[in-house]
Design an enzyme around this catalytic site. Structure first.
Site, PDB file in Angstrom:
ATOM      1  N   LYS A   1       0.896  -1.194   0.027  1.00 20.52           N
ATOM      2  CA  LYS A   1       0.298  -0.122   0.325  1.00 20.52           C
ATOM      3  C   LYS A   1       0.833   1.258  -0.055  1.00 20.52           C
ATOM      4  O   LYS A   1       0.542   2.212  -0.559  1.00 20.52           O
ATOM      5  CB  LYS A   1      -0.923   0.042   1.401  1.00 20.52           C
ATOM      6  CG  LYS A   1      -1.905  -0.941   1.367  1.00 20.52           C
ATOM      7  CD  LYS A   1      -2.626  -0.772   2.718  1.00 20.52           C
ATOM      8  CE  LYS A   1      -3.527  -1.838   2.852  1.00 20.52           C
ATOM      9  NZ  LYS A   1      -4.278  -2.067   3.979  1.00 20.52           N
TER      10      LYS A   1
ATOM     11  N   GLU B   1       9.071   1.983  -5.998  1.00 23.17           N
ATOM     12  CA  GLU B   1       9.001   1.516  -4.479  1.00 23.17           C
ATOM     13  C   GLU B   1       8.910   2.956  -3.637  1.00 23.17           C
ATOM     14  O   GLU B   1       9.526   3.961  -3.881  1.00 23.17           O
ATOM     15  CB  GLU B   1      10.436   0.850  -4.201  1.00 23.17           C
ATOM     16  CG  GLU B   1      10.386  -0.467  -4.344  1.00 23.17           C
ATOM     17  CD  GLU B   1       9.761  -1.267  -3.413  1.00 23.17           C
ATOM     18  OE1 GLU B   1       8.932  -0.543  -2.322  1.00 23.17           O
ATOM     19  OE2 GLU B   1       9.768  -2.587  -3.372  1.00 23.17           O
ATOM     20  N   ASP B   2       8.582   2.850  -2.394  1.00 25.61           N
ATOM     21  CA  ASP B   2       8.355   3.833  -1.580  1.00 25.61           C
ATOM     22  C   ASP B   2       9.896   3.987  -0.862  1.00 25.61           C
ATOM     23  O   ASP B   2      10.467   5.199  -0.723  1.00 25.61           O
ATOM     24  CB  ASP B   2       7.282   3.597  -0.520  1.00 25.61           C
ATOM     25  CG  ASP B   2       7.555   2.366   0.246  1.00 25.61           C
ATOM     26  OD1 ASP B   2       8.341   1.319  -0.368  1.00 25.61           O
ATOM     27  OD2 ASP B   2       6.836   2.281   1.402  1.00 25.61           O
TER      28      ASP B   2
ATOM     29  N   ASP C   1      15.801  -0.635   1.451  1.00 25.25           N
ATOM     30  CA  ASP C   1      16.806  -0.652   2.434  1.00 25.25           C
ATOM     31  C   ASP C   1      17.438  -1.646   2.041  1.00 25.25           C
ATOM     32  O   ASP C   1      18.575  -1.531   1.314  1.00 25.25           O
ATOM     33  CB  ASP C   1      15.990  -1.051   3.823  1.00 25.25           C
ATOM     34  CG  ASP C   1      15.080   0.318   4.491  1.00 25.25           C
ATOM     35  OD1 ASP C   1      15.549   1.153   4.848  1.00 25.25           O
ATOM     36  OD2 ASP C   1      13.987   0.050   4.852  1.00 25.25           O
TER      37      ASP C   1
ATOM     38  N   ARG D   1      -0.488   6.791   7.503  1.00 25.01           N
ATOM     39  CA  ARG D   1      -0.284   7.075   6.014  1.00 25.01           C
ATOM     40  C   ARG D   1      -0.695   7.872   5.435  1.00 25.01           C
ATOM     41  O   ARG D   1      -0.365   8.629   4.385  1.00 25.01           O
ATOM     42  CB  ARG D   1      -1.065   5.536   5.417  1.00 25.01           C
ATOM     43  CG  ARG D   1      -0.243   4.333   5.743  1.00 25.01           C
ATOM     44  CD  ARG D   1      -0.971   3.187   4.809  1.00 25.01           C
ATOM     45  NE  ARG D   1      -0.671   1.911   5.326  1.00 25.01           N
ATOM     46  CZ  ARG D   1       0.531   1.484   4.908  1.00 25.01           C
ATOM     47  NH1 ARG D   1       1.245   2.059   3.871  1.00 25.01           N
ATOM     48  NH2 ARG D   1       0.968   0.186   5.070  1.00 25.01           N
TER      49      ARG D   1
END
Length: 166
Positions: free
Chosen positions: A24, A78-79, A82, A145
């Site tokens: 999400k 992608e947000d 990492d 969010r």
């Protein structure tokens, strides 16, 4: 966003990339990036989850793509990147479907946490410190969010479960 959109548009000129974002947390970034791209493109989403049956580090698909990607130029949106493990899994999984190319864009990057190299990450919005970010679609346990911008969440604001796991 305008800078990322211009750079991606220049690289994909004459092609119609398929932007693929994991649900999400990447959806807000996907929407803004889509509006910043002055070239024809399509979008789709995929949903993944960690295995909850005791397997460590495993990922499974909950929602697959709706469109075939054979011969398509795929841009993974992608947000946060990492370790690179999720992006590597997604890249391997989609590469089996014979796309013309797969590359990635992320809003936030933490390259110092990388466990996997060669993940196809070409476009980076911001390289950020090792902090928990919320807002702009990012959240923890479905909280925060909806914040309109990115914010660092101080450790004392985290739920006990999150701090116990750390």
């Amino acid at each position: 966003m305008a800078e990322l959109g211009a750079e991606i548009a220049a690289d994909f000129e004459g092609r119609e990339p398929l932007l693929v974002a994991p649900l999400k947390s990447s959806t807000i970034f996907l929407a803004d990036l889509s509006r910043a791209l002055p070239i024809l493109h399509t979008i789709d989403v995929i949903e993944m989850a960690a295995y909850s049956d005791g397997r460590r580090g495993g990922v499974r698909l909950l929602k697959d793509l709706d469109v075939p990607i054979g011969g398509r130029h795929v841009l993974l949106v992608e947000d946060v990147v990492d370790t690179g493990l999720t992006l590597a899994f997604l890249t391997r999984t989609l590469a089996e479907r014979d796309p013309a190319s797969i590359t990635s864009v992320t809003l936030l990057d933490r390259p110092y946490r990388r466990l996997v190299e060669n993940i196809g990450l070409r476009y980076v919005g911001f390289t950020v410190p090792d902090e928990l970010f919320a807002g702009y679609g990012l959240g923890l346990e479905e909280q925060w969010r909806a914040l309109p911008d990115l914010r660092i969440i101080p450790t004392e604001a985290l739920p006990a479960a999150a701090t116990d796991a750390a």
